[in-house]
Design an enzyme around this catalytic site. Structure first.
Site, PDB file in Angstrom:
ATOM      1  N   LYS A  66     -12.976  -9.717 -20.328  1.00 20.24           N
ATOM      2  CA  LYS A  66     -12.281 -10.084 -19.091  1.00 20.24           C
ATOM      3  C   LYS A  66     -11.386 -11.290 -19.390  1.00 20.24           C
ATOM      4  O   LYS A  66     -11.819 -12.216 -20.075  1.00 20.24           O
ATOM      5  CB  LYS A  66     -13.300 -10.414 -18.002  1.00 20.24           C
ATOM      6  CG  LYS A  66     -12.690 -10.629 -16.619  1.00 20.24           C
ATOM      7  CD  LYS A  66     -13.752 -10.880 -15.550  1.00 20.24           C
ATOM      8  CE  LYS A  66     -13.129 -11.082 -14.176  1.00 20.24           C
ATOM      9  NZ  LYS A  66     -14.120 -11.383 -13.124  1.00 20.24           N
ATOM     10  N   SER A 141     -13.589  -8.590  -8.803  1.00 22.47           N
ATOM     11  CA  SER A 141     -12.389  -8.898  -9.545  1.00 22.47           C
ATOM     12  C   SER A 141     -12.344  -8.322 -10.955  1.00 22.47           C
ATOM     13  O   SER A 141     -11.271  -8.203 -11.535  1.00 22.47           O
ATOM     14  CB  SER A 141     -12.228 -10.411  -9.645  1.00 22.47           C
ATOM     15  OG  SER A 141     -13.272 -10.960 -10.434  1.00 22.47           O
ATOM     16  N   SER A 165     -18.182  -9.674  -8.191  1.00 23.88           N
ATOM     17  CA  SER A 165     -17.069  -9.269  -9.063  1.00 23.88           C
ATOM     18  C   SER A 165     -17.453  -8.428 -10.274  1.00 23.88           C
ATOM     19  O   SER A 165     -16.572  -7.882 -10.935  1.00 23.88           O
ATOM     20  CB  SER A 165     -16.309 -10.502  -9.551  1.00 23.88           C
ATOM     21  OG  SER A 165     -15.407 -10.939  -8.571  1.00 23.88           O
TER      22      SER A 165
END
Lengths: 487, 95
Positions: A66, A141, A165
């Site tokens: 990420k 997210s 997330s």
């Protein structure tokens, strides 16, 4: 997961992953792909294997990072304009631990800028598409990481979870997503969002892979003083073949509060809690049906289903959208264009440099959160909002403690609905926030949660469920998830 | 509570944003709705409850007062800024 050996080379595994990443380019999963660097690392591992040297537990395993984890490979942008061109000289502890065991990062994944969002639509680089339906969001997210694992590009991906997330995008894309106990995995080198809530976790295709990653990445880190002493690997449950309920535990909670089971009894009556307050029209009918089916499955396996009343959870989302923006406002005040990242061109003096850089560099959702944070912290509103929320947080954490006196694990939906359409909620912040309704309370209480795939709905979209355990019972939680695997 | 245009401008200043007219307009609407949502906390009775600011179970994690080796050098950190002169970061005039 496939680990490199003499017959399956790291180079082969990495090349396959890179090819798949190219093949699925239209999903907008990656903000950066490091073909050269990944192949170089793979060659090094293959050389070691050829020479008969010892390699790590994740040797040659391609993974996706990420883009809010710092590493010296590729810029760390957090998918935010204001961090454009930010090449970190340091590497996050979690990344270091994975790579010390031979894992190979093939690329960085897209997210809502600064992890603010539930759809990856708030990314400066545009939305990531859902792995099962390109007209829908990947969730957020950590949308890029979830889609990368779901499309089988990589074996696993990293994520951060401040209010859901990891778990929500995992459920939107039909993969496993773990938010561990607060403090289980070091946050050093990860772009901070809300420090009392932020957790580092992973996306995998199986519970076994999750267990392996946690055993590699978790544990005390001198660079992050909020990491817990190493409980995951030193837990006496490790390698214990006894049923969860009858195992000894380092701390109270699940094991100790479980009913006493005679030694040698094959199936102890583990108690699984269902939160009554979530069983209403807010949650999609097919998700509620799936939850009921899993309860029946558990009953048939000898588990006891316990109904829980947790009335404070109704306020968890409001509490979260006070505490989280307050911490966001504080953490994001450091981005001013002076030391790193984007700097506005049109600044005559220092004040306008700050103002212009922050205005041009943040996404609308970043601005909303920073401003809400400054609102709830400002004099005149502090007591009514921030202090009140901090008190309500105590009530929520206490409710979880009490719930785990009545049960060993809790089973809930992850989000109110499966993946929604692109653009559906992007102009309605409150509708987007409601996505986090059933995931935020875990961060407020610091307890671990695992999103597990639980089939698909009639439209073919993945449905996920959330398993919750008491603090530090992450290993038992992952173990228990195996019981709920689809046949 | 009602959020006025002046409140948005004030919050914008607190947040160090130079907001455009268009932004002030859309933020007024969004922030009003968000504050309306979080204000439902009013109805929860929290009398006598102690606040929780962190859920880390440990207190006072000490280390010896020694300078540890840093992961990044001064040169590496200065390389990240847009303008640098004599090992210092250059910014536009302050006054």
């Amino acid at each position: 997961m496939k680990i490199a050996n003499k017959t399956v080379t790291a180079t082969r595994l990495v090349k396959d992953a890179l090819e798949k990443a190219k093949h699925f380019a239209d999903y907008n999963i990656f903000t950066f792909i490091d073909e050269e660097g990944a192949l170089k690392k793979a060659a090094e591992i293959d050389d070691k294997i050829a020479r008969g040297e010892k390699v790590g537990r994740l040797a040659g395993v391609p993974y996706a990072l990420k883009d809010n984890f710092m590493s010296t490979r590729g810029d760390t942008t957090a998918s935010a304009h204001i961090l454009e061109g930010c090449a970190s000289p340091i590497t996050a502890t979690a990344v270091e631990r994975l790579e010390n065991e031979g894992a190979i990062m093939i690329g960085r994944t897209n997210l809502d800028a600064f992890a603010h969002g539930s759809s990856t639509e708030n990314s400066y680089y545009g939305p990531t598409l859902n792995a099962y339906d390109k007209t829908r969001v990947a969730g957020g997210s950590s949308g890029g990481s979830a889609a990368a694992v779901a499309l089988d590009i990589v074996e696993f991906a990293t994520g951060t979870d401040t209010g859901g997330s990891i778990r929500q995008p995992a459920s939107f894309n039909g993969v496993y997503g773990l938010k561990p106990t607060y403090g289980a995995v070091s946050r050093y080198g990860v772009v901070a969002m809300a420090s009392s809530l932020d957790c580092i976790g992973f996306f995998t295709k199986t519970p076994e892979d999750m267990d392996l990653l946690m055993s590699v990445a978790s544990g005390r880190d001198p660079k992050d003083l909020t990491t817990l002493p190493d409980f995951y690997n030193t837990n006496p449950q490790l390698g214990d073949s006894r049923p969860v309920a009858s195992r000894p535990s380092l701390r109270g909670s699940a094991a100790q509060s479980a009913p006493v089971v005679a030694e040698g009894l094959e199936s102890p009556k583990l108690r699984i809690g269902i939160i009554k307050d979530f069983d209403n029209d807010v949650v999609d009918a097919e998700i509620r049906e799936t939850l009921k089916d899993k309860c029946e499955l558990l009953k048939s396996k000898g588990y006891e289903i316990v109904e829980l009343e947790m009335p404070s959870l109704k306020y968890a989302l409001a509490v979260y959208y006070i505490i989280q923006p307050a911490e966001v406002a504080s953490n994001l005040s450091r981005y001013d264009g002076v030391r790193y990242g984007f700097r506005s061109e049109k600044s005559g003096d220092l004040d306008s440099l700050y103002g212009n850089t922050r205005s041009e560099g943040f996404m609308p959702e970043n601005k909303r959160r920073i401003m809400i944070g400054n609102f709830v912290l400002s004099s005149g509103f502090f007591d009514a909002y921030f202090l009140k929320a901090a008190k309500a947080r105590t009530m929520i954490a206490d409710e979880y403690k009490k719930a785990f006196e009545k049960c060993d694990f809790i089973l809930t939906p992850v989000s109110p609905s499966p993946a929604f359409k692109l653009g559906e909620k992007v102009n309605d912040p409150v509708a987007m926030y409601l996505e986090d309704l059933m995931s935020v309370s875990l961060n407020l209480a610091g307890v671990p949660g695992l999103a597990i795939p639980a089939g698909r709905n009639k439209a073919g979209l993945p449905i996920g469920l959330q398993l919750v355990a008491p603090r530090r019972q992450d290993k038992a939680l992952i173990e228990f998830a195996k019981e709920l695997q689809d046949e | 509570m009602e959020i006025k245009r002046e409140d948005i401008i004030h919050l914008g200043k607190l947040s160090n944003f130079d907001l455009s007219e268009k932004e002030i307009e859309s933020l007024s609407k969004d922030i009003s709705e968000i504050i309306k949502y979080i204000s439902q906390l009013d109805e929860l009775n929290t009398d006598g409850v102690e606040p929780t600011y962190q859920v880390f179970e440990m207190e006072n994690v000490w280390r010896s007062d020694e300078i540890l080796e840093q992961d990044a050098s001064m040169e590496q950190l200065l390389a990240l800024t847009k303008e640098e002169k004599d090992n210092q970061i250059k910014v536009p005039k302050v006054l």
